[in-house]
Design an enzyme around this catalytic site. Structure first.
Site, mmCIF file in Angstrom:
data_model
loop_
_atom_site.group_PDB
_atom_site.id
_atom_site.type_symbol
_atom_site.label_atom_id
_atom_site.label_comp_id
_atom_site.label_asym_id
_atom_site.label_seq_id
_atom_site.Cartn_x
_atom_site.Cartn_y
_atom_site.Cartn_z
ATOM 1 C CD GLU A 55 -1.953 2.185 1.783
ATOM 2 O OE1 GLU A 55 -1.651 3.166 1.074
ATOM 3 O OE2 GLU A 55 -2.102 2.249 3.003
ATOM 4 C CB CYS A 88 -1.460 7.034 1.723
ATOM 5 S SG CYS A 88 -2.653 5.923 2.501
#
Length: 497
Positions: A267, A301
């Site tokens: 990720e 993020c």
């Protein structure tokens, strides 16, 4: 335990949750070298504590302990593992105040945000305690009368878990809970900036009854991390690496795992677009943009890095959004009403400053912010900039800070092209009340996740992950446990007499 952080002293209800050691084979231990590194509060730079500075030898011990525990752990039924994970979940919620305080001390985020993260972290222990009982295989219709075919799912083995500093609790449970549920032992390497949230969660997992060797935690300073990372990525006993962090580091880890052909889930970085169409509910869009942009001071993020606003509503949106941004309280996360905490390091501050300065030098206008805040050395004011173009660094690079660049567009086709003009593909967002546009744009955006009329989309029941250079694999949901399982096909012949 009294934790003295400058002028303010706080009391933990359970002093044993603040651990300054590693956890290997069921014991809290120092590193072989006895070296340590310090962890400082980014709000005031006071010392929070110190952790063992591990090396290759410590990493091997942790991996061996995990590997030795694997046979017994995977032989437990899914229900047996479920009961343990459920107890871990309950202990997390029982200790939310201490966990939130520890997080705010090491990460700096407002205490309300820390509490919110602990609750979010608990969603994954809740969800995967149930998924442990649902690792279904299937029966495959045979093409030959005397044969039967089926598939089963089995745990992949020892998993290296590498987590980031920006969500130091949620990223532990989002990875470790499905690994445990699947029957995999783990070696956790938390970020050097925020190890104490991880050690507290491991202590609670130990209390919940996770057997010796199934959970291990090693810590290492950011300066020495490559030695530990290399061992996790190349050791033959480690079958899987799960990493959340920057794309550059993820790229390096994937290359290192190639020598032993490990399964990976990554990720990685994001550069999320948030699009406000002319038919959007403007107040709803402002609210969503605020929640999306400023959570954890923009150090997320999936935070919007480029806010595209239709030319018809650009000025009105900019005015409302700037006024709301300027009203946010910037302060030490322990203060009442804190909304914007510090950036994690001075280098993070310098990156934010460089993006703003570059944009201003090329014609951007600062509506609010654009400078350090007097709350401390690592605090940056919530910043809104207009007149942003694709000639500026901020258009292509992830800022990871409380800076919102507003970009004007005139057509749906134009904004989709600009939004997709990125190597990243983690999350995207847009606001519209046109049902046809909602389907068109959602399908056209090249992102693994799309939020429509919503600024916050993370949940344990939906698959989280990106495409392109934003990662491989998914976390959460039913897909999350599959990342820790292998599918085995079995054929049985000789069925007919």
């Amino acid at each position: 335990m009294d934790i003295d952080t400058g002028d303010l002293t706080f009391q933990l209800k359970d002093q044993n949750l603040f651990k300054q050691k590693c956890f290997i084979n069921g014991e809290w231990v120092d590193s072989d070298s006895l070296d340590t590194f310090d962890v400082h509060n980014p709000s005031d730079l006071t010392l929070v504590g110190s952790m063992p500075n591990c090396s290759k030898s410590d990493t091997i011990k942790a991996i061996d302990a995990a590997n030795n525990s694997w046979v017994a752990w995977k032989k437990l039924t899914g229900k047996d593992r479920s009961i343990i994970i459920r107890k871990w979940h309950e202990l997390i919620l029982e200790n939310i105040d201490d966990l939130a305080l520890i997080m705010t001390l090491e990460n700096g985020k407002p205490i309300a945000d820390s509490r919110g993260e602990i609750i979010y972290a608990s969603w994954f222990t809740d969800w995967f305690s149930e998924e442990a009982k649902r690792t279904y295989g299937k029966t495959i219709p045979s093409t030959m009368a005397d044969r039967r075919m089926m598939s089963i799912k089995q745990p992949i083995g020892v998993c290296g878990i590498i987590t980031p500093w920006n969500f130091p609790a949620a990223m532990i449970t989002r990875k470790v809970a499905p690994a445990l549920a699947a029957g995999c032992p783990v070696v956790i390497k938390p970020a050097g900036s925020t190890p104490f949230s991880a050690t507290a969660l491991v202590e609670l997992a130990h209390r919940a009854g996770v057997p010796k060797g199934v959970i291990n935690l090693i810590s290492v300073s950011e300066e020495n991390v490559s030695e530990v990372g290399d061992e996790l990525c190349t050791n033959n006993h480690v079958r899987k690496i799960s990493f959340t962090g920057s794309t550059n580091v993820g790229r390096a880890l994937i290359a290192k795992t190639a020598s032993t052909i490990k399964k990976v889930s990554m990720e990685l970085g994001g550069h999320a677009p948030l699009i406000i169409f002319e038919d959007a509910d403007l107040d709803q869009a402002v609210e969503g943009a605020m929640a999306n942009k400023y959570r954890n001071s923009g150090q997320v993020c999936v935070s919007a890095n480029r806010i595209f606003v239709h030319e018809k509503i650009y000025d009105e949106f900019a005015k409302k959004f700037s006024e709301r941004s300027a009203a946010l309280k910037v302060s030490d996360g322990r203060e009442d009403g804190a909304q914007i905490g510090p950036l994690i390091t001075m280098s993070a501050v310098e990156k934010v400053q460089s993006h703003v300065e570059d944009a201003v030098s090329k014609g951007a206008k600062v509506m609010t912010g654009g400078a350090l805040d007097n709350a401390g050395k690592q605090f940056y004011k919530p910043t809104v900039m207009t007149n942003v173009t694709n000639k500026m660094k901020i258009f292509y690079e992830e800022t990871f800070g409380p800076v919102a660049p507003l970009i004007k567009f005139s057509s749906e086709e134009e904004v989709i092209k600009m939004a997709n003009d990125s190597n990243y593909g983690l999350a995207g967002y847009f606001y519209s009340r046109d049902i046809g546009r909602i389907y068109r744009v959602a399908e056209a955006l090249e992102y693994g996740m799309v939020g429509i009329n919503a600024g916050v989309i993370s949940t344990e029941v939906a698959p989280f992950g990106g495409i392109k250079e934003s990662g491989i694999g998914r976390e959460g949901a039913a897909e999350g446990i599959d990342e820790y399982l292998e599918t085995k096909y079995m054929l049985i012949a000789g069925i007919d007499d």
